[in-house]
Design a protein around this motif. Structure first.
Motif, PDB file in Angstrom:
ATOM      1  N   VAL A  90      17.625  -9.313 -14.175  1.00  0.00           N
ATOM      2  CA  VAL A  90      18.554  -8.192 -14.355  1.00  0.00           C
ATOM      3  C   VAL A  90      19.901  -8.618 -13.789  1.00  0.00           C
ATOM      4  O   VAL A  90      19.999  -8.954 -12.603  1.00  0.00           O
ATOM      5  CB  VAL A  90      18.053  -6.922 -13.625  1.00  0.00           C
ATOM      6  N   LEU A  91      20.896  -8.642 -14.649  1.00  0.00           N
ATOM      7  CA  LEU A  91      22.261  -8.887 -14.164  1.00  0.00           C
ATOM      8  C   LEU A  91      22.766  -7.556 -13.648  1.00  0.00           C
ATOM      9  O   LEU A  91      22.898  -6.589 -14.411  1.00  0.00           O
ATOM     10  CB  LEU A  91      23.131  -9.434 -15.298  1.00  0.00           C
ATOM     11  N   GLY A  92      23.007  -7.489 -12.342  1.00  0.00           N
ATOM     12  CA  GLY A  92      23.157  -6.182 -11.704  1.00  0.00           C
ATOM     13  C   GLY A  92      24.547  -5.878 -11.187  1.00  0.00           C
ATOM     14  O   GLY A  92      25.545  -6.325 -11.718  1.00  0.00           O
ATOM     15  N   GLY A  93      24.548  -5.073 -10.121  1.00  0.00           N
ATOM     16  CA  GLY A  93      25.804  -4.619  -9.530  1.00  0.00           C
ATOM     17  C   GLY A  93      26.116  -3.179  -9.884  1.00  0.00           C
ATOM     18  O   GLY A  93      27.225  -2.717  -9.611  1.00  0.00           O
ATOM     19  N   THR A  94      25.142  -2.477 -10.489  1.00  0.00           N
ATOM     20  CA  THR A  94      25.369  -1.087 -10.890  1.00  0.00           C
ATOM     21  C   THR A  94      24.194  -0.219 -10.429  1.00  0.00           C
ATOM     22  O   THR A  94      23.107  -0.728 -10.113  1.00  0.00           O
ATOM     23  CB  THR A  94      25.459  -0.966 -12.429  1.00  0.00           C
ATOM     24  N   SER A 121      20.355 -10.193 -10.142  1.00  0.00           N
ATOM     25  CA  SER A 121      21.464 -11.069  -9.763  1.00  0.00           C
ATOM     26  C   SER A 121      22.703 -10.231  -9.447  1.00  0.00           C
ATOM     27  O   SER A 121      23.101  -9.372 -10.230  1.00  0.00           O
ATOM     28  CB  SER A 121      21.775 -12.029 -10.915  1.00  0.00           C
ATOM     29  N   LEU A 122      23.275 -10.490  -8.284  1.00  0.00           N
ATOM     30  CA  LEU A 122      24.509  -9.807  -7.869  1.00  0.00           C
ATOM     31  C   LEU A 122      25.625 -10.835  -7.752  1.00  0.00           C
ATOM     32  O   LEU A 122      25.384 -11.972  -7.313  1.00  0.00           O
ATOM     33  CB  LEU A 122      24.316  -9.115  -6.515  1.00  0.00           C
ATOM     34  N   ALA A 123      26.829 -10.403  -8.089  1.00  0.00           N
ATOM     35  CA  ALA A 123      27.964 -11.332  -8.006  1.00  0.00           C
ATOM     36  C   ALA A 123      28.316 -11.654  -6.556  1.00  0.00           C
ATOM     37  O   ALA A 123      28.906 -12.692  -6.276  1.00  0.00           O
ATOM     38  CB  ALA A 123      29.168 -10.735  -8.723  1.00  0.00           C
ATOM     39  N   GLY A 176      25.615 -14.329  -6.017  1.00  0.00           N
ATOM     40  CA  GLY A 176      26.669 -15.308  -6.296  1.00  0.00           C
ATOM     41  C   GLY A 176      26.720 -15.663  -7.761  1.00  0.00           C
ATOM     42  O   GLY A 176      25.732 -15.522  -8.490  1.00  0.00           O
ATOM     43  N   GLY A 177      27.899 -16.109  -8.190  1.00  0.00           N
ATOM     44  CA  GLY A 177      28.074 -16.509  -9.590  1.00  0.00           C
ATOM     45  C   GLY A 177      27.147 -17.664  -9.943  1.00  0.00           C
ATOM     46  O   GLY A 177      26.711 -18.427  -9.076  1.00  0.00           O
ATOM     47  N   PHE A 178      26.853 -17.794 -11.244  1.00  0.00           N
ATOM     48  CA  PHE A 178      25.987 -18.877 -11.717  1.00  0.00           C
ATOM     49  C   PHE A 178      26.791 -20.153 -11.932  1.00  0.00           C
ATOM     50  O   PHE A 178      26.225 -21.241 -12.017  1.00  0.00           O
ATOM     51  CB  PHE A 178      25.323 -18.472 -13.044  1.00  0.00           C
ATOM     52  N   ALA A 236      22.770  -5.544 -17.073  1.00  0.00           N
ATOM     53  CA  ALA A 236      23.052  -4.175 -16.599  1.00  0.00           C
ATOM     54  C   ALA A 236      24.302  -4.183 -15.732  1.00  0.00           C
ATOM     55  O   ALA A 236      24.443  -3.355 -14.837  1.00  0.00           O
ATOM     56  CB  ALA A 236      21.853  -3.640 -15.823  1.00  0.00           C
ATOM     57  N   THR A 237      25.199  -5.115 -16.009  1.00  0.00           N
ATOM     58  CA  THR A 237      26.446  -5.163 -15.238  1.00  0.00           C
ATOM     59  C   THR A 237      27.346  -3.986 -15.628  1.00  0.00           C
ATOM     60  O   THR A 237      27.101  -3.289 -16.620  1.00  0.00           O
ATOM     61  CB  THR A 237      27.199  -6.482 -15.471  1.00  0.00           C
ATOM     62  N   HIS A 238      28.387  -3.822 -14.865  1.00  0.00           N
ATOM     63  CA  HIS A 238      29.361  -2.754 -15.106  1.00  0.00           C
ATOM     64  C   HIS A 238      30.000  -2.911 -16.493  1.00  0.00           C
ATOM     65  O   HIS A 238      30.170  -4.038 -16.964  1.00  0.00           O
ATOM     66  CB  HIS A 238      30.431  -2.848 -14.006  1.00  0.00           C
ATOM     67  N   ALA A 289      32.501  -5.625 -16.779  1.00  0.00           N
ATOM     68  CA  ALA A 289      32.179  -6.996 -16.353  1.00  0.00           C
ATOM     69  C   ALA A 289      32.031  -7.886 -17.592  1.00  0.00           C
ATOM     70  O   ALA A 289      30.959  -8.415 -17.889  1.00  0.00           O
ATOM     71  CB  ALA A 289      30.910  -7.007 -15.494  1.00  0.00           C
ATOM     72  N   ALA A 290      33.136  -8.066 -18.307  1.00  0.00           N
ATOM     73  CA  ALA A 290      33.078  -8.708 -19.627  1.00  0.00           C
ATOM     74  C   ALA A 290      32.761 -10.199 -19.548  1.00  0.00           C
ATOM     75  O   ALA A 290      32.133 -10.747 -20.451  1.00  0.00           O
ATOM     76  CB  ALA A 290      34.406  -8.506 -20.354  1.00  0.00           C
ATOM     77  N   ARG A 291      33.193 -10.849 -18.477  1.00  0.00           N
ATOM     78  CA  ARG A 291      32.955 -12.294 -18.402  1.00  0.00           C
ATOM     79  C   ARG A 291      31.467 -12.588 -18.252  1.00  0.00           C
ATOM     80  O   ARG A 291      30.919 -13.464 -18.920  1.00  0.00           O
ATOM     81  CB  ARG A 291      33.736 -12.901 -17.235  1.00  0.00           C
ATOM     82  N   MET A 292      30.826 -11.822 -17.357  1.00  0.00           N
ATOM     83  CA  MET A 292      29.383 -12.021 -17.149  1.00  0.00           C
ATOM     84  C   MET A 292      28.625 -11.693 -18.425  1.00  0.00           C
ATOM     85  O   MET A 292      27.704 -12.421 -18.816  1.00  0.00           O
ATOM     86  CB  MET A 292      28.911 -11.135 -15.984  1.00  0.00           C
ATOM     87  N   SER A 293      28.989 -10.606 -19.088  1.00  0.00           N
ATOM     88  CA  SER A 293      28.304 -10.216 -20.331  1.00  0.00           C
ATOM     89  C   SER A 293      28.464 -11.281 -21.406  1.00  0.00           C
ATOM     90  O   SER A 293      27.511 -11.601 -22.125  1.00  0.00           O
ATOM     91  CB  SER A 293      28.858  -8.884 -20.849  1.00  0.00           C
TER      92      SER A 293
END
Ligand code: NAP
Length: 240
Positions: free
Chosen positions: A3-7, A27-29, A45-47, A68-70, A73-77
């Motif tokens: 899960v790409l998180g932070g939300t 995963s949290l940034a 941390g970033g990948f 499931a990022t914000h 958060a376009a770069r991560m997506s």
């Protein structure tokens, strides 16, 4: 699963899937110094861009990835879309619905933070910037006095005049009305983060203040989108 998180939704999803016995890595940034607790395993941390995520996918072999990022958060997506497609890992975007103006709202939609910064001085002289710590730099050149609110100290450069308040929501309507009054705010700037209509927007409606609402970046093409944690659970656990 990853899960790409932070939300809020990512936390809820990790809890729901962990409760079903699934192994969840969130995963949290690493942007916030005191992140809220998350069920399951957490990596921080970033990948290292798309290639770093590709390496992570090949070494960890998740069965699915939920982005499931914000909504901003376009770069991560974007990296998730490219890396998952290359690795053949199913990916779904969990994106809470955006906001819709209601009666009494004085919203003006703008395409980007830069567009909001270009517009703000024409709308008011004392702005409330609720654009995330990473979004404030776009307003460095505005004439308006700016009240900046973010969880972590905002990235430089800051507007020439203003005040920074560090706080983590959610914020109640009464407190938001008081805040806007205390600082004599005459324009609110926010991003269309979506979810339940939040306190500052209701407060702006109450005080009949104009709001510049920044549109979301489009989700990466070709990635299925679900709008709720329930739908994401269904997507992960159901047939695809
Ligand atoms: P972004 O611009 O899309 O991401 C910038 C870089 O941060 C990415 O390239 C990636 O670094 C890293 N990153 C982002 N999300 C990550 C994650 N979940 N796990 C690992 N690395 C991640 O995103 P952002 O706007 O800076 O937001 C960063 C994080 O804060 C996101 O996870 C988001 O969900 C959360 N968040 C953001 C906001 C917001 O206002 N944008 C609000 C609430 C929460 P690498 O290229 O090194 O992989």
């Amino acid at each position: 699963m990853l899960v790409l998180g932070g939300t809020t939704e990512a936390r809820a999803l990790a809890a729901r899937l962990s409760a079903r016995g699934l192994q969840v890595v969130t995963s949290l940034a690493g942007r916030t110094s005191a992140p809220l607790e998350v069920e399951g395993t957490v990596r921080v941390g970033g990948f290292g861009g798309t290639s770093g995520l590709s390496t992570w996918l090949s070494s960890s072999s998740p069965g699915v990835v939920v982005d499931a990022t914000h909504p901003f958060a376009a770069r991560m997506s974007g990296a998730a879309a490219v890396a998952c497609a290359a690795a053949g890992v199913p990916l779904v975007r969990l994106l809470r619905p955006g906001w819709t103006a209601g009666p009494g709202d004085r919203w003006e939609r703008v395409a980007s933070l830069d567009a909001a910064a270009a517009r703000v001085d024409a709308v008011g002289s004392r702005a409330f910037l609720a654009v995330g710590g990473g979004g404030v730099a776009a307003f460095a050149g505005v004439r308006a006095w700016c009240l900046v609110r973010s969880i972590e100290p905002p990235d430089a450069p800051l507007p020439a005049a203003g005040e920074v308040v560090l706080a983590r929501g959610p914020f109640g309507v009464g407190d938001e009305v008081a805040l806007l009054r205390r600082w004599a705010i005459d324009v609110v700037v926010c991003r269309d983060s979506g979810g339940p209509l939040d306190g500052k927007l209701t407060a702006a409606r109450t005080l009949e203040l104009p709001v510049l609402v920044v549109d979301r970046p489009p989700p990466p093409p070709g990635v299925p989108v679900v709008g709720s944690v329930d739908a994401a659970v269904g997507w992960v656990t159901g047939p695809r």
